[in-house]
Design a protein around this motif. Structure first.
Motif, PDB file in Angstrom:
ATOM      1  N   GLY A 153     -12.307 -35.453 -45.762  1.00 31.34           N
ATOM      2  CA  GLY A 153     -12.065 -36.621 -46.605  1.00 31.34           C
ATOM      3  C   GLY A 153     -11.052 -37.594 -46.034  1.00 31.34           C
ATOM      4  O   GLY A 153     -10.178 -38.087 -46.744  1.00 31.34           O
ATOM      5  N   THR A 154     -11.163 -37.909 -44.746  1.00 33.48           N
ATOM      6  CA  THR A 154     -10.184 -38.778 -44.097  1.00 33.48           C
ATOM      7  C   THR A 154     -10.515 -40.251 -44.269  1.00 33.48           C
ATOM      8  O   THR A 154     -11.639 -40.626 -44.623  1.00 33.48           O
ATOM      9  CB  THR A 154     -10.098 -38.449 -42.593  1.00 33.48           C
ATOM     10  OG1 THR A 154     -11.420 -38.458 -42.039  1.00 33.48           O
ATOM     11  CG2 THR A 154      -9.466 -37.103 -42.364  1.00 33.48           C
ATOM     12  N   ALA A 155      -9.531 -41.095 -43.965  1.00 32.99           N
ATOM     13  CA  ALA A 155      -9.688 -42.539 -44.128  1.00 32.99           C
ATOM     14  C   ALA A 155     -10.604 -43.143 -43.069  1.00 32.99           C
ATOM     15  O   ALA A 155     -11.205 -44.196 -43.292  1.00 32.99           O
ATOM     16  CB  ALA A 155      -8.329 -43.223 -44.070  1.00 32.99           C
ATOM     17  N   LEU A 156     -10.723 -42.490 -41.913  1.00 30.36           N
ATOM     18  CA  LEU A 156     -11.619 -42.965 -40.864  1.00 30.36           C
ATOM     19  C   LEU A 156     -12.429 -41.782 -40.339  1.00 30.36           C
ATOM     20  O   LEU A 156     -11.863 -40.805 -39.849  1.00 30.36           O
ATOM     21  CB  LEU A 156     -10.836 -43.603 -39.710  1.00 30.36           C
ATOM     22  CG  LEU A 156     -11.680 -44.036 -38.496  1.00 30.36           C
ATOM     23  CD1 LEU A 156     -12.658 -45.140 -38.882  1.00 30.36           C
ATOM     24  CD2 LEU A 156     -10.785 -44.506 -37.347  1.00 30.36           C
ATOM     25  N   SER A 157     -13.748 -41.884 -40.457  1.00 35.76           N
ATOM     26  CA  SER A 157     -14.645 -40.833 -39.960  1.00 35.76           C
ATOM     27  C   SER A 157     -15.521 -41.425 -38.869  1.00 35.76           C
ATOM     28  O   SER A 157     -16.146 -42.479 -39.068  1.00 35.76           O
ATOM     29  CB  SER A 157     -15.521 -40.284 -41.091  1.00 35.76           C
ATOM     30  OG  SER A 157     -14.726 -39.731 -42.116  1.00 35.76           O
ATOM     31  N   VAL A 158     -15.558 -40.768 -37.717  1.00 37.11           N
ATOM     32  CA  VAL A 158     -16.320 -41.253 -36.568  1.00 37.11           C
ATOM     33  C   VAL A 158     -17.452 -40.269 -36.292  1.00 37.11           C
ATOM     34  O   VAL A 158     -17.225 -39.074 -36.086  1.00 37.11           O
ATOM     35  CB  VAL A 158     -15.427 -41.383 -35.316  1.00 37.11           C
ATOM     36  CG1 VAL A 158     -16.232 -41.921 -34.133  1.00 37.11           C
ATOM     37  CG2 VAL A 158     -14.222 -42.269 -35.601  1.00 37.11           C
ATOM     38  N   PHE A 159     -18.685 -40.782 -36.278  1.00 31.82           N
ATOM     39  CA  PHE A 159     -19.862 -39.955 -36.035  1.00 31.82           C
ATOM     40  C   PHE A 159     -20.580 -40.443 -34.785  1.00 31.82           C
ATOM     41  O   PHE A 159     -20.953 -41.616 -34.697  1.00 31.82           O
ATOM     42  CB  PHE A 159     -20.842 -40.030 -37.209  1.00 31.82           C
ATOM     43  CG  PHE A 159     -20.338 -39.381 -38.474  1.00 31.82           C
ATOM     44  CD1 PHE A 159     -20.601 -38.045 -38.732  1.00 31.82           C
ATOM     45  CD2 PHE A 159     -19.610 -40.105 -39.397  1.00 31.82           C
ATOM     46  CE1 PHE A 159     -20.137 -37.447 -39.892  1.00 31.82           C
ATOM     47  CE2 PHE A 159     -19.139 -39.519 -40.559  1.00 31.82           C
ATOM     48  CZ  PHE A 159     -19.411 -38.182 -40.806  1.00 31.82           C
ATOM     49  N   ASP A 160     -20.780 -39.533 -33.839  1.00 37.25           N
ATOM     50  CA  ASP A 160     -21.509 -39.868 -32.611  1.00 37.25           C
ATOM     51  C   ASP A 160     -22.952 -39.391 -32.765  1.00 37.25           C
ATOM     52  O   ASP A 160     -23.243 -38.207 -32.695  1.00 37.25           O
ATOM     53  CB  ASP A 160     -20.845 -39.193 -31.404  1.00 37.25           C
ATOM     54  CG  ASP A 160     -21.390 -39.723 -30.080  1.00 37.25           C
ATOM     55  OD1 ASP A 160     -22.345 -40.524 -30.102  1.00 37.25           O
ATOM     56  OD2 ASP A 160     -20.852 -39.335 -29.025  1.00 37.25           O
ATOM     57  N   GLU A 161     -23.842 -40.350 -33.005  1.00 36.88           N
ATOM     58  CA  GLU A 161     -25.271 -40.084 -33.208  1.00 36.88           C
ATOM     59  C   GLU A 161     -25.509 -38.953 -34.212  1.00 36.88           C
ATOM     60  O   GLU A 161     -26.051 -37.895 -33.867  1.00 36.88           O
ATOM     61  CB  GLU A 161     -25.961 -39.803 -31.874  1.00 36.88           C
ATOM     62  CG  GLU A 161     -25.925 -40.999 -30.936  1.00 36.88           C
ATOM     63  CD  GLU A 161     -26.882 -40.888 -29.765  1.00 36.88           C
ATOM     64  OE1 GLU A 161     -27.825 -40.092 -29.830  1.00 36.88           O
ATOM     65  OE2 GLU A 161     -26.678 -41.617 -28.780  1.00 36.88           O
ATOM     66  N   PRO A 162     -25.122 -39.151 -35.450  1.00 31.51           N
ATOM     67  CA  PRO A 162     -25.265 -38.094 -36.456  1.00 31.51           C
ATOM     68  C   PRO A 162     -26.702 -37.728 -36.761  1.00 31.51           C
ATOM     69  O   PRO A 162     -26.974 -36.648 -37.289  1.00 31.51           O
ATOM     70  CB  PRO A 162     -24.583 -38.700 -37.691  1.00 31.51           C
ATOM     71  CG  PRO A 162     -24.698 -40.172 -37.496  1.00 31.51           C
ATOM     72  CD  PRO A 162     -24.555 -40.386 -36.012  1.00 31.51           C
TER      73      PRO A 162
END
Length: 237
Positions: A153-162
């Motif tokens: 539940g973070t303020a910034l979530s980074v997804f690499d090709e989810p």
């Protein structure tokens, strides 16, 4: 807000240096931001720089005004950055419940773990006590990893090709997970992708080509020209 200021990255290969990103400046403050572009354009490298897996050769990375350029992955995680790999990591000896608890930063109940797993389309009772190892398929690992980001539940979530490896799980379900994530955190979700269905939910699209930001703007400004090949003709290649 995340800000990249004149960020460059060069990889060493013996005595040679290969420039992968060159003078990238970018701000991420919107709900959904999609970074797209041709294969080999530097998208995944950019995601790893944000997460702190690698360090920039030049430039600065700021989070809410704080210079985090030289902070480790762990230190950035503590400040509210989550990262989901293109190819999720396996953890022999750690159960799915243990992994979700680690992500949440506390010992969660079986019921809580089951809720997160159910939200990513997994039947919780079949996975809760399984080890995060080679017995799980790539698609199962991808969904478990997304569940851990939900738990953080973070303020910034980074997804690499989810979307990679989840062909048996609909894109609409994946998009619903992103929407729920934003509702809970009111933060930003940055997605590396070249899938039109994911680009269609983006508030902002950033096009990376040859290690540079070629274009950025709203979905309405960028997507039609991108799909028509008027910008970044090698897109999707």
């Amino acid at each position: 807000m995340l800000e990249l200021s004149h960020v460059s990255f060069a990889a060493s290969d013996g005595d040679a240096h290969k420039e992968i990103l060159n003078d990238v400046s970018l701000k991420v403050n919107e709900r959904f931001v999609a970074i797209t572009g041709p294969n080999g354009s530097g998208k995944s490298t950019l995601a790893k720089l944000i997460a702190g897996i690698i360090q920039p050769t030049e430039g600065k990375i700021l989070l809410d005004g704080e210079d985090i350029t030289n902070l480790s992955v762990t230190e950035r995680a503590r400040r509210g950055i989550s990262y989901a790999f293109q190819q999720p990591v396996r953890f022999k000896g750690i159960t799915v419940k243990d992994l979700v608890s680690l992500a949440a930063g506390r010992k969660i109940t079986v019921s809580e773990a089951c809720t997160y797993l159910s939200e990513v389309g997994l039947c919780a009772r079949d996975y809760i006590d399984r080890e995060v190892n080679a017995s799980l398929s790539g698609g199962e690992l991808k969904r478990i990893e997304i569940a851990t980001v939900l738990a953080r539940g973070t303020a910034l979530s980074v997804f690499d090709e989810p979307e990679a490896g989840i062909d048996l799980w609909s894109f609409q379900n994946l998009i619903s997970v992103f929407e729920k994530m934003h509702e809970r955190t009111n933060g930003s979700i940055l997605i590396i992708s070249h899938q039109e269905r994911i680009l269609n939910i983006a508030d902002k699209i950033v096009v990376i080509a040859n290690g540079r930001v070629e274009r950025e703007g709203t979905r309405e400004e960028i997507l039609p020209n991108l799909l028509a090949g008027r910008i970044c003709p090698a897109f999707g290649a």
